[in-house]
Motif scaffolding. Structure first.
Motif, PDB file in Angstrom:
ATOM      1  N   ALA A 173      12.432 -20.914 -60.871  1.00 41.05           N
ATOM      2  CA  ALA A 173      12.403 -20.598 -62.299  1.00 41.05           C
ATOM      3  C   ALA A 173      12.513 -19.100 -62.548  1.00 41.05           C
ATOM      4  CB  ALA A 173      11.129 -21.141 -62.924  1.00 41.05           C
TER       5      ALA A 173
ATOM      6  N   ARG B 120       4.193 -21.121 -46.472  1.00 44.69           N
ATOM      7  CA  ARG B 120       4.412 -20.188 -47.567  1.00 44.69           C
ATOM      8  C   ARG B 120       5.074 -20.876 -48.740  1.00 44.69           C
ATOM      9  NH1 ARG B 120       5.030 -16.909 -44.457  1.00 44.69           N
ATOM     10  NH2 ARG B 120       2.932 -16.193 -44.783  1.00 44.69           N
ATOM     11  N   VAL B 121       5.956 -21.791 -48.433  1.00 45.14           N
ATOM     12  CA  VAL B 121       6.790 -22.396 -49.454  1.00 45.14           C
ATOM     13  C   VAL B 121       6.282 -23.777 -49.850  1.00 45.14           C
ATOM     14  CG1 VAL B 121       9.024 -23.509 -49.641  1.00 45.14           C
ATOM     15  CG2 VAL B 121       8.889 -21.097 -49.058  1.00 45.14           C
TER      16      VAL B 121
ATOM     17  N   GLY C 195       3.219 -26.554 -50.773  1.00 45.49           N
ATOM     18  CA  GLY C 195       2.440 -26.510 -51.998  1.00 45.49           C
ATOM     19  C   GLY C 195       3.376 -27.036 -53.053  1.00 45.49           C
ATOM     20  N   LYS C 196       2.822 -27.778 -53.921  1.00 47.38           N
ATOM     21  CA  LYS C 196       3.604 -28.556 -54.875  1.00 47.38           C
ATOM     22  C   LYS C 196       4.495 -27.702 -55.777  1.00 47.38           C
ATOM     23  CE  LYS C 196       2.262 -32.614 -57.621  1.00 47.38           C
ATOM     24  NZ  LYS C 196       1.088 -33.295 -58.204  1.00 47.38           N
TER      25      LYS C 196
ATOM     26  N   TYR D 199      -1.847  -6.061 -50.664  1.00 47.88           N
ATOM     27  CA  TYR D 199      -2.440  -6.835 -51.755  1.00 47.88           C
ATOM     28  C   TYR D 199      -3.940  -6.982 -51.579  1.00 47.88           C
ATOM     29  CZ  TYR D 199      -3.109 -10.701 -55.054  1.00 47.88           C
ATOM     30  OH  TYR D 199      -3.532 -11.497 -56.081  1.00 47.88           O
TER      31      TYR D 199
ATOM     32  N   ILE E   2       8.155 -23.574 -54.853  1.00 51.39           N
ATOM     33  CA  ILE E   2       9.602 -23.528 -54.977  1.00 51.39           C
ATOM     34  C   ILE E   2      10.032 -23.596 -56.435  1.00 51.39           C
ATOM     35  CG2 ILE E   2      11.738 -24.735 -54.450  1.00 51.39           C
ATOM     36  CD1 ILE E   2      10.741 -25.366 -51.810  1.00 51.39           C
ATOM     37  N   GLY E   3       9.393 -24.453 -57.173  1.00 48.49           N
ATOM     38  CA  GLY E   3       9.721 -24.556 -58.595  1.00 48.49           C
ATOM     39  C   GLY E   3       9.555 -23.236 -59.310  1.00 48.49           C
TER      40      GLY E   3
ATOM     41  N   ALA F 160       2.806  -6.802 -46.985  1.00 48.67           N
ATOM     42  CA  ALA F 160       2.570  -7.126 -48.389  1.00 48.67           C
ATOM     43  C   ALA F 160       1.177  -7.707 -48.580  1.00 48.67           C
ATOM     44  CB  ALA F 160       3.634  -8.098 -48.886  1.00 48.67           C
ATOM     45  N   ARG F 161       0.825  -8.597 -47.697  1.00 42.93           N
ATOM     46  CA  ARG F 161      -0.497  -9.214 -47.775  1.00 42.93           C
ATOM     47  C   ARG F 161      -1.597  -8.194 -47.634  1.00 42.93           C
ATOM     48  NH1 ARG F 161      -0.985 -14.996 -44.758  1.00 42.93           N
ATOM     49  NH2 ARG F 161       0.486 -16.118 -46.088  1.00 42.93           N
TER      50      ARG F 161
ATOM     51  N   THR G 268      15.393 -28.363 -57.186  1.00 43.82           N
ATOM     52  CA  THR G 268      13.990 -28.294 -56.810  1.00 43.82           C
ATOM     53  C   THR G 268      13.536 -29.607 -56.186  1.00 43.82           C
ATOM     54  OG1 THR G 268      13.651 -26.933 -58.755  1.00 43.82           O
ATOM     55  CG2 THR G 268      11.687 -27.710 -57.604  1.00 43.82           C
TER      56      THR G 268
ATOM     57  N   GLU H 177       2.786 -13.597 -55.110  1.00 44.10           N
ATOM     58  CA  GLU H 177       2.705 -12.149 -55.279  1.00 44.10           C
ATOM     59  C   GLU H 177       2.137 -11.507 -54.014  1.00 44.10           C
ATOM     60  OE1 GLU H 177      -0.108 -10.921 -58.150  1.00 44.10           O
ATOM     61  OE2 GLU H 177       0.413  -8.796 -57.996  1.00 44.10           O
ATOM     62  N   ARG H 178       1.119 -12.120 -53.489  1.00 43.19           N
ATOM     63  CA  ARG H 178       0.478 -11.601 -52.289  1.00 43.19           C
ATOM     64  C   ARG H 178       1.452 -11.517 -51.125  1.00 43.19           C
ATOM     65  NH1 ARG H 178      -4.054 -12.214 -48.152  1.00 43.19           N
ATOM     66  NH2 ARG H 178      -3.313 -14.172 -47.298  1.00 43.19           N
ATOM     67  N   ASP H 179       2.321 -12.503 -51.007  1.00 45.95           N
ATOM     68  CA  ASP H 179       3.275 -12.517 -49.903  1.00 45.95           C
ATOM     69  C   ASP H 179       4.492 -11.648 -50.173  1.00 45.95           C
ATOM     70  OD1 ASP H 179       1.688 -14.171 -48.458  1.00 45.95           O
ATOM     71  OD2 ASP H 179       2.764 -16.015 -48.961  1.00 45.95           O
ATOM     72  N   GLY H 180       4.519 -11.028 -51.339  1.00 44.81           N
ATOM     73  CA  GLY H 180       5.629 -10.142 -51.645  1.00 44.81           C
ATOM     74  C   GLY H 180       6.883 -10.870 -52.077  1.00 44.81           C
ATOM     75  N   LEU H 181       6.737 -12.077 -52.566  1.00 42.50           N
ATOM     76  CA  LEU H 181       7.901 -12.827 -53.028  1.00 42.50           C
ATOM     77  C   LEU H 181       8.097 -12.662 -54.532  1.00 42.50           C
ATOM     78  CD1 LEU H 181       7.318 -16.077 -50.950  1.00 42.50           C
ATOM     79  CD2 LEU H 181       9.127 -14.401 -50.609  1.00 42.50           C
TER      80      LEU H 181
ATOM     81  N   ARG I 214      -0.350 -16.063 -57.691  1.00 38.67           N
ATOM     82  CA  ARG I 214      -1.097 -15.079 -56.908  1.00 38.67           C
ATOM     83  C   ARG I 214      -0.631 -15.062 -55.456  1.00 38.67           C
ATOM     84  NH1 ARG I 214      -1.511 -13.614 -60.802  1.00 38.67           N
ATOM     85  NH2 ARG I 214      -3.219 -13.372 -62.287  1.00 38.67           N
TER      86      ARG I 214
ATOM     87  N   LEU J  78      14.193 -20.642 -68.955  1.00 34.60           N
ATOM     88  CA  LEU J  78      13.291 -21.680 -69.439  1.00 34.60           C
ATOM     89  C   LEU J  78      13.334 -21.774 -70.957  1.00 34.60           C
ATOM     90  CD1 LEU J  78      10.396 -20.889 -67.043  1.00 34.60           C
ATOM     91  CD2 LEU J  78      11.805 -22.936 -67.029  1.00 34.60           C
TER      92      LEU J  78
ATOM     93  N   LEU K 277      12.197 -30.337 -52.439  1.00 34.83           N
ATOM     94  CA  LEU K 277      10.850 -30.867 -52.278  1.00 34.83           C
ATOM     95  C   LEU K 277      10.854 -32.134 -51.439  1.00 34.83           C
ATOM     96  CD1 LEU K 277       9.187 -30.238 -55.740  1.00 34.83           C
ATOM     97  CD2 LEU K 277       8.837 -29.054 -53.576  1.00 34.83           C
TER      98      LEU K 277
ATOM     99  N   ILE L  42       6.076  -9.410 -44.907  1.00 35.90           N
ATOM    100  CA  ILE L  42       5.068 -10.255 -45.529  1.00 35.90           C
ATOM    101  C   ILE L  42       3.665  -9.832 -45.122  1.00 35.90           C
ATOM    102  CG2 ILE L  42       4.140 -12.593 -45.616  1.00 35.90           C
ATOM    103  CD1 ILE L  42       7.022 -13.611 -45.388  1.00 35.90           C
TER     104      ILE L  42
ATOM    105  N   MET M 132      16.708 -19.879 -63.620  1.00 40.57           N
ATOM    106  CA  MET M 132      16.789 -20.854 -64.714  1.00 40.57           C
ATOM    107  C   MET M 132      16.144 -20.253 -65.949  1.00 40.57           C
ATOM    108  SD  MET M 132      14.892 -24.553 -64.936  1.00 40.57           S
ATOM    109  CE  MET M 132      13.726 -24.320 -63.585  1.00 40.57           C
TER     110      MET M 132
ATOM    111  N   ARG N 151       4.485  -8.719 -60.041  1.00 37.09           N
ATOM    112  CA  ARG N 151       3.786  -8.936 -61.297  1.00 37.09           C
ATOM    113  C   ARG N 151       3.754  -7.633 -62.085  1.00 37.09           C
ATOM    114  NH1 ARG N 151      -1.810  -8.756 -62.771  1.00 37.09           N
ATOM    115  NH2 ARG N 151      -2.336 -10.253 -64.410  1.00 37.09           N
TER     116      ARG N 151
END
Lengths: 127, 127
Positions: A38, A26-27, A29-30, B122, A33-34, B118-119, B17, A69-73, A66, B3, B21, B115, B1, A76
DNA sequence: CGGAATCCCGCAAGATACTG
DNA sequence: CAGTATCTTGCGGGATTCCG
């Protein structure tokens, strides 16, 4: 986990593995977390994120948003104005996740040097 | 943060971050955690891991073990017997990492249902 | 402004085979 | 037993273009 026996403890730990892996998926992916980070200090707009997160492409920003949002984190919110305005807000669940990530960050900070040294030792030893 | 501004707080969070990572990179990969977990209760041999971890290939087992060893999370001990015997042992640093992962696991267990819901919401909404 | 659609590439990881 | 060596593939992610 003892891999020799087949008792319940192995099962328990296997499930533990799966649970951790689900979080990590879930977390991972590049950018997840960023983006989460943010958005922690209040609603953020699409373009803000695009400019604020260094190196992210439009495509990956959209895709990651997306999924979050889908995971409810992330929530939107679209304001039907012109030009359009879309805000992303972290959910309570995401905040709790972030808190949990802190101990991981702490570990990393504590052991950053140790790891760097270990790598250097390993690399120079093998070559 | 925020931006919008370019003050230090943004820098601090950016570094946070990066630190997270770096941990995730170390622990990500399909098999790292499983292997670490399997080695938590004492030294484990290669073949034990191969049989105990469901679905792992010989190649990925080797590669992941090498990386974990390189980062100082696992210690590799060779007994020059015949047939050869190799044992992998988790380091103290790895144990601490595992402890840190617990809060993440806890989060996942607390929010698994949320989750999933939520999925589902969605997915059914968008289709 | 906030996307979606399409094309493309590198790399993680699987399958298979061989070895000290 | 505990690996290494190749070959191959799937998919995450970048670049670019178009749209309401």
């Amino acid at each position: 986990m003892s891999l020799r026996n087949t008792d319940v403890s192995a099962e328990v730990e296997h499930e533990a593995t799966c649970t951790v892996l689900q979080v990590l998926e879930r977390v991972s992916g590049k950018w997840s977390i960023g983006i989460l980070l943010a958005a922690m200090n209040g609603p953020v707009r699409f373009t803000e994120l695009e400019r604020g997160i260094n190196g992210i492409s439009r495509r990956m920003l959209t895709l990651t948003l997306r999924n979050l949002e889908r995971d409810g984190l992330l929530t939107r919110t679209v304001y039907p104005t012109v030009p359009p305005k879309v805000e992303y807000t972290v959910t309570e669940m995401a905040r709790e996740l972030y808190d949990s990530l802190r101990s991981l960050t702490a570990w990393a900070e504590r052991n950053l040097d140790t790891i760097a040294t270990a790598r250097h030792t390993y690399d120079t030893a093998k070559r």
